[in-house]
Design a protein around this motif. Structure first.
Motif, PDB file in Angstrom:
ATOM      1  N   HIS A 129       0.894  -1.241  -0.156  1.00 45.10           N
ATOM      2  CA  HIS A 129       0.047  -0.003   0.013  1.00 45.10           C
ATOM      3  C   HIS A 129       0.816   1.008  -0.155  1.00 45.10           C
ATOM      4  O   HIS A 129       2.231   1.089   0.404  1.00 45.10           O
ATOM      5  CB  HIS A 129      -0.764  -0.123   1.333  1.00 45.10           C
ATOM      6  N   GLY A 130       0.384   2.287  -0.171  1.00 44.28           N
ATOM      7  CA  GLY A 130       0.868   3.493  -0.318  1.00 44.28           C
ATOM      8  C   GLY A 130       1.792   3.952  -1.180  1.00 44.28           C
ATOM      9  O   GLY A 130       1.397   3.820  -2.578  1.00 44.28           O
ATOM     10  N   ASP A 131       2.964   4.636  -1.277  1.00 44.56           N
ATOM     11  CA  ASP A 131       3.843   5.066  -2.326  1.00 44.56           C
ATOM     12  C   ASP A 131       4.771   3.843  -2.858  1.00 44.56           C
ATOM     13  O   ASP A 131       5.651   3.280  -2.146  1.00 44.56           O
ATOM     14  CB  ASP A 131       4.710   6.026  -1.772  1.00 44.56           C
ATOM     15  N   LEU A 132       4.506   3.178  -4.281  1.00 49.16           N
ATOM     16  CA  LEU A 132       5.116   2.116  -4.585  1.00 49.16           C
ATOM     17  C   LEU A 132       6.571   2.818  -5.083  1.00 49.16           C
ATOM     18  O   LEU A 132       7.393   1.723  -5.510  1.00 49.16           O
ATOM     19  CB  LEU A 132       4.358   1.530  -5.724  1.00 49.16           C
ATOM     20  N   GLU A 165      12.107   1.690   1.434  1.00 50.22           N
ATOM     21  CA  GLU A 165      10.687   1.438   2.035  1.00 50.22           C
ATOM     22  C   GLU A 165       9.691   2.598   2.021  1.00 50.22           C
ATOM     23  O   GLU A 165       9.262   3.120   3.175  1.00 50.22           O
ATOM     24  CB  GLU A 165      10.849   0.910   3.517  1.00 50.22           C
ATOM     25  N   THR A 166       9.400   3.107   0.785  1.00 49.28           N
ATOM     26  CA  THR A 166       8.362   4.150   0.712  1.00 49.28           C
ATOM     27  C   THR A 166       7.016   3.648   0.837  1.00 49.28           C
ATOM     28  O   THR A 166       5.857   4.374   1.115  1.00 49.28           O
ATOM     29  CB  THR A 166       8.574   4.830  -0.757  1.00 49.28           C
ATOM     30  N   SER A 198      15.318   7.799   5.571  1.00 54.56           N
ATOM     31  CA  SER A 198      15.985   8.470   6.868  1.00 54.56           C
ATOM     32  C   SER A 198      15.830   9.986   6.450  1.00 54.56           C
ATOM     33  O   SER A 198      15.513  10.545   5.237  1.00 54.56           O
ATOM     34  CB  SER A 198      17.365   8.245   6.944  1.00 54.56           C
ATOM     35  N   ASN A 199      16.401  10.870   7.036  1.00 56.16           N
ATOM     36  CA  ASN A 199      16.643  12.491   6.838  1.00 56.16           C
ATOM     37  C   ASN A 199      18.000  12.709   6.559  1.00 56.16           C
ATOM     38  O   ASN A 199      18.602  13.869   6.847  1.00 56.16           O
ATOM     39  CB  ASN A 199      16.067  13.235   7.915  1.00 56.16           C
ATOM     40  N   ASN A 200      18.947  11.578   6.630  1.00 53.13           N
ATOM     41  CA  ASN A 200      20.216  11.686   6.291  1.00 53.13           C
ATOM     42  C   ASN A 200      20.600  12.048   4.755  1.00 53.13           C
ATOM     43  O   ASN A 200      20.388  11.227   4.047  1.00 53.13           O
ATOM     44  CB  ASN A 200      21.059  10.346   6.812  1.00 53.13           C
ATOM     45  N   SER A 201      21.330  13.383   4.673  1.00 55.69           N
ATOM     46  CA  SER A 201      21.468  13.987   3.329  1.00 55.69           C
ATOM     47  C   SER A 201      22.328  12.733   2.229  1.00 55.69           C
ATOM     48  O   SER A 201      22.101  12.916   1.147  1.00 55.69           O
ATOM     49  CB  SER A 201      21.976  15.291   3.220  1.00 55.69           C
TER      50      SER A 201
END
Ligand SMILES: *[C@@H]1O[C@H](CO)[C@@H](O)[C@H](O)[C@H]1NC(C)=O
Ligand SMILES: *[C@@H]1O[C@H](CO)[C@@H](O)[C@H](O)[C@H]1NC(C)=O
Ligand SMILES: *[C@@H]1O[C@H](CO)[C@@H](O)[C@H](O)[C@H]1NC(C)=O
Length: 464
Positions: free
Chosen positions: A256-259, A347-348, A369-372
Motif C-alpha cells: 500500500h501507499g507509495d510504490l 521502503e516508501t 531517513s533524513n540523512n542527506s
C-alpha cells in the motif's frame, strides 16, 4: 526411420550448429530410407518457430460490475488483433460497456455453475468460477498451435512482449506453472509459499492447462472448501505432480501507499506484470491512476525489455551514485553506494495489512531517513523519444529534497539538477545474465541536467 528432434534450448544454441544437425539428419534419412518412403513423408524436420503472440492465450476474469471502472487497466496493455484471449465476465456487459470495445479482448459470460455450487456447497462461489475459467479457456480456444495459457484478473497489467520473450526460453511441451509470490510475507504464510498469486497472473504450459482442464470437475470437488482460487489452482496442479516455478517479473503488489521505492529497485528480471495499481497511490506524481498507467505504458511501448531495469553508475569527481529504473525513475545519491545496497527498495510503501513487527516483505529493503548522504534526489519519467541512434528517456525532479547537501564543501550542487536524460540503445535487450552498465556525462558546477548513457558492461567490468 525417425530421428528425435534435438531439444531447442532457444537462444542458447547457435544457428550454424542447428543447421548442421538438421543437415545431417536430412542426409541420414536420405541415404538410409527406401525410395518409396520419401514420397509419403516430409523429410526435413521443421525447426519450431520462436514462441510468438499466436502461441499464447490470455484468460482474464472479472465482474461486470467492477469492469465499468477497470476497463482501462486491460486496455492499457491489450493489443487488438495481436494478443489472443478471452475476458470472462460473471454476466453480460451492460450500459457504457456496450457496444463492446475493439480495444478490449472479446468477452464471454462464464459457465453457469449454479448446480455444481449447490452440490458442493462451495465456500466461495467466485473462486470456483475463477478456477473453472481455466477449463473454459482451454475449451473455447482449442488450437493446435497453442503453447501457453496466461491467466489474470481484470486489474492485472501485463507486459506482453516480455512474456513472449521469457516463454521462448521454456520448453512448452513440458508441464510448467510459472508465477509470482506475494511481496507481503504474511500473505504467503497465510495462503501458500507455493502458489502463484493470481492478480500478478500465472502461466501454464498448454499441456499442463489441458491436464488441469480434463480433471477440473474433480479438482473443484476436492478443494471446494478452500478460501482462495489461487490455493485451489495450486492444489490441483500439485495433484498433477507439478509445482510453481517462481519468476521475479510478476508483481501481485500486496503493498500500500507509495510504490516508488519498490518500482525503483526492480530485480534483474524482465517486468512481466503489475497488479493492484488502483489500491496504491498513483505511481507518478501529479497524475491519477489511469493517467499513471498510460504514462508508464508510453515507456513500455518504446522498449519493454528495459522497463524498470535498474542500472547503476557513479560519477567519481562529484561522488555521486546514479540509479536509473528505466521508464520510471532516476535517483541521484550524494555518495558512492554499492550496487548491492541500491538494489534494496527504499521502503516508501507499507504492507498489505498492518503488522506489529517484521519481517514484512519477501525482499530486502532500505529505511527512509533524513540523512542527506543516504536520501536520493528523485526524478520521475517524463517523456521518451525514439530515434534511430537510440532511445532518450527524460526524468524530471518531482520536488526539492528539502535536506542540506551531504558535503558542505563540494563544488557539485545536485539541488540544481532538474532533469536527467538517459540514452539507451535502440534495440531491445534480450534477457541477459548481467545488468547493463552506464556512464554519466555533463555533471558540471552549475548545470541543471545530466546525461546517462547505457551500454553493455565490459567483460570484466566491476560496477563499484
Ligand atoms: C482488427 O482486425 C479486424 C479484421 O481484420 C479489423 O476490421 C479491425 O479494424 C482491426 N482492429 C484493430 C484495432 O486493428
Ligand atoms: C569524495 O569522497 C572522497 C572520500 O570520501 C573525499 O575525499 C572527496 O573530497 C569527495 N569529493 C567531493 C567532491 O565531495
Ligand atoms: C524527516 O524529518 C521530518 C521533519 O522533521 C519528519 O517529519 C520525518 O518523519 C523525518 N523522516 C524520517 C524518515 O525520519
Amino acid at each position: 526411420m525417425t530421428f528425435p528432434l534435438p531439444v531447442l534450448s532457444l537462444g542458447a544454441r547457435n544457428v550454424c550448429e542447428l543447421l548442421f544437425i538438421f543437415g545431417l539428419i536430412t542426409y541420414l534419412n536420405f541415404v538410409s530410407v527406401p525410395n518409396d518412403y520419401h514420397k509419403s513423408k516430409v523429410l526435413v524436420p521443421e525447426v519450431e518457430p520462436q514462441t510468438n503472440f499466436n502461441h499464447v492465450v490470455f484468460g482474464l476474469l472479472g465482474s461486470e460490475k467492477a469492469l465499468h471502472d477497470r476497463k482501462h487497466y486491460i486496455e492499457s496493455w491489450w493489443r487488438p488483433n495481436v494478443t489472443r484471449g478471452v475476458f470472462y465476465l460473471d454476466k453480460a456487459p451492460t450500459g457504457d460497456l456496450m457496444p463492446w470495445s475493439d480495444a478490449s479482448p472479446p468477452f464471454r459470460v462464464s459457465d453457469d455453475l449454479t448446480k455444481f455450487l449447490q452440490e458442493t456447497k462451495a465456500r466461495r462461489p467466485k473462486n470456483i468460477r475463477m478456477v473453472h475459467g481455466i477449463m473454459e479457456l482451454v475449451r473455447d480456444m482449442r488450437d493446435a498451435n497453442l503453447r501457453w495459457v496466461v491467466m489474470g484478473d481484470d486489474d492485472s497489467i501485463f507486459f506482453v512482449e516480455n512474456i513472449i520473450d521469457i516463454l521462448g526460453g521454456f520448453d512448452h511441451r513440458k508441464y510448467y506453472y510459472i508465477g509470482g509470490r506475494s511481496e507481503f510475507i504474511m500473505a504467503n504464510y497465510w495462503y501458500s509459499f507455493n502458489q502463484g498469486f493470481g492478480g500478478a497472473g500465472f502461466i501454464l504450459s498448454y499441456p499442463l492447462a489441458k491436464a488441469l482442464a480434463s480433471d477440473m470437475e474433480n479438482c473443484l470437488r476436492r478443494y471446494a472448501q478452500f478460501f482462495t482460487s489461487d490455493t485451489m489452482t495450486m492444489s490441483c496442479i500439485a495433484d498433477i505432480g507439478v509445482n510453481l516455478s517462481p519468476h521475479k517479473g510478476f508483481h501481485q503488489i500486496d503493498l500500500h501507499g507509495d510504490l516508488s521505492g519498490f518500482l525503483s529497485s526492480h530485480p534483474k528480471s524482465p517486468l512481466l506484470s503489475l497488479h493492484h495499481l488502483g489500491t496504491v497511490k498513483p505511481i507518478f506524481p501529479g497524475m491519477d491512476t489511469h493517467q499513471s498507467i498510460r504514462h508508464l505504458m508510453e515507456a513500455a511501448t518504446a522498449d519493454q525489455s528495459r522497463m524498470l531495469q535498474q542500472t547503476i553508475c557513479y560519477h567519481r569527481q562529484s561522488n555521486w551514485s546514479l540509479s536509473i529504473s528505466w521508464g520510471y525513475s532516476a535517483h541521484i545519491y550524494e555518495q558512492i553506494m554499492p550496487r548491492s545496497h541500491l538494489q534494496r527498495p527504499l521502503e516508501t510503501f507499507k504492507p498489505w495489512k498492518a503488522r506489529p513487527s517484521r519481517p514484512l516483505y519477501m525482499f530486502d529493503t532500505r529505511l527512509l531517513s533524513n540523512n542527506s548522504c543516504y536520501e536520493p534526489h528523485v526524478f520521475f519519467f517524463e517523456k521518451v523519444d525514439k530515434v534511430s541512434m537510440g532511445i532518450f528517456t527524460t526524468y524530471s525532479r518531482a520536488r526539492t529534497r528539502g535536506l542540506p547537501p551531504c558535503s558542505l564543501t563540494s563544488q557539485y550542487k545536485p539541488d540544481l539538477i532538474s532533469q536527467i536524460t538517459v540514452v539507451s540503445p535502440p534495440t531491445k535487450r534480450k534477457e541477459k545474465d548481467r545488468c547493463e552498465c552506464c556512464d554519466v556525462v555533463g555533471v558540471g558546477g552549475t548545470g541543471t541536467s545530466v546525461e546517462v548513457k547505457l551500454r553493455e558492461c565490459g567483460l570484466n567490468e566491476v560496477i563499484a
